[in-house]
Design an enzyme around this catalytic site. Structure first.
Site, PDB file in Angstrom:
ATOM      1  N   GLU A 107       0.790  -1.343  -0.102  1.00 62.73           N
ATOM      2  CA  GLU A 107       0.136   0.068  -0.060  1.00 62.73           C
ATOM      3  C   GLU A 107       0.797   1.256  -0.009  1.00 62.73           C
ATOM      4  OE1 GLU A 107      -2.870   2.446   2.989  1.00 62.73           O
ATOM      5  OE2 GLU A 107      -2.522   0.360   3.458  1.00 62.73           O
TER       6      GLU A 107
ATOM      7  N   THR B  72      -4.642   6.119   1.474  1.00 58.91           N
ATOM      8  CA  THR B  72      -5.016   7.205   1.990  1.00 58.91           C
ATOM      9  C   THR B  72      -5.639   8.152   0.985  1.00 58.91           C
ATOM     10  OG1 THR B  72      -2.622   7.170   3.098  1.00 58.91           O
ATOM     11  CG2 THR B  72      -3.878   9.151   3.697  1.00 58.91           C
TER      12      THR B  72
ATOM     13  N   LYS C  11     -11.598  -1.717   6.188  1.00 63.25           N
ATOM     14  CA  LYS C  11     -10.275  -1.725   6.984  1.00 63.25           C
ATOM     15  C   LYS C  11     -10.792  -1.284   8.198  1.00 63.25           C
ATOM     16  CE  LYS C  11      -7.415   1.885   6.873  1.00 63.25           C
ATOM     17  NZ  LYS C  11      -6.388   2.876   6.195  1.00 63.25           N
TER      18      LYS C  11
END
Length: 231
Positions: free
Chosen positions: A55, A84, A144
């Site tokens: 990521e 993000t 998440k």
């Protein structure tokens, strides 16, 4: 191939799976560097140690510009995601740059809808059942749980009560012990930053990084539990 937006609810046909290598390895390395130029040497070490999913966070300047080159260099052996992500425009930039999946820190429905439109697996962040269900119902590949350290691995069972099919990826404060606990509880994968990366982006020992990575890879591998039971 893009999929239609499904504002009310996403059925199984609209819900993409996470990339196969991420699903198999069950370990996502969160790469939060000072600059995008620092990604490649660290990814090279981690990939050699068996890490198969990365990521790349947008808090690292230059991530979008670096992504196509990283996909070209490492994409044959590892999934390259963008993290993000907080706006639909960033979804488009990530998709156009070749990202294999997206991760968000918060539950933003327009971001989730754009990811579905672009056919890009997404792991949107949230903590409460309301937040997690809001994006799961829009077609998230998994949700998440962030920050995972605030709830612990038992939260998987709590969520599975009302949402038996929800796929969970914990993130935030997940060390080796917590990773094993979350996976044993039924998490789809674990998202690991500092406990894996350590000081690698600050000139730290890359041999030590490789050793940490091999330990995490072995602990998270899909057959790790079965191997441990047979030992």
């Amino acid at each position: 191939m893009s999929h239609p937006s499904t504002p009310a609810s996403a059925g199984a046909s609209e819900r993409p799976d996470l990339p196969a290598r991420t699903l198999q390895s069950r370990l996502i390395a969160v790469m939060r560097a000072q600059r995008a130029e620092d990604y490649a040497p660290v990814i090279e070490v981690l990939a050699a140690a068996g890490v198969r999913s990365f990521e790349l966070t947008l808090t690292t300047p230059g991530t979008f510009e670096a992504l196509p080159g990283l996909v070209e260099r490492f994409g044959a052996e590892a999934d390259m995601g963008v993290g993000t992500v907080t706006t639909p425009e960033q979804v488009d930039l990530a998709a156009d740059a070749g990202a294999h999946y997206l991760v968000t820190p918060v539950s933003v429905l327009p971001v989730m809808d754009r990811a579905v439109e672009r056919g890009l697996p997404a792991i949107p962040g949230g903590l409460t059942p309301t937040e997690l269900h809001s994006t799961w119902s829009r077609g998230a590949a998994a949700v998440k749980v962030f920050p995972a350290s605030a709830v612990g691995a038992g939260y998987v069972k709590d969520l599975r009560g009302p949402f038996p099919d929800m796929r969970v990826v914990p993130s935030g404060g997940v060390d080796l012990e917590a990773a094993q606990a979350w996976l044993a509880a039924g998490a789809e994968a674990v998202s690991v930053g500092g406990p894996l990366l350590g000081d690698a982006f600050k000139g730290g020992d890359l041999d030590a990084l490789a050793e940490r990575a091999r330990t995490f890879v072995a602990a998270c591998a899909r057959d790790a539990g079965a191997a441990g039971a047979q030992a």
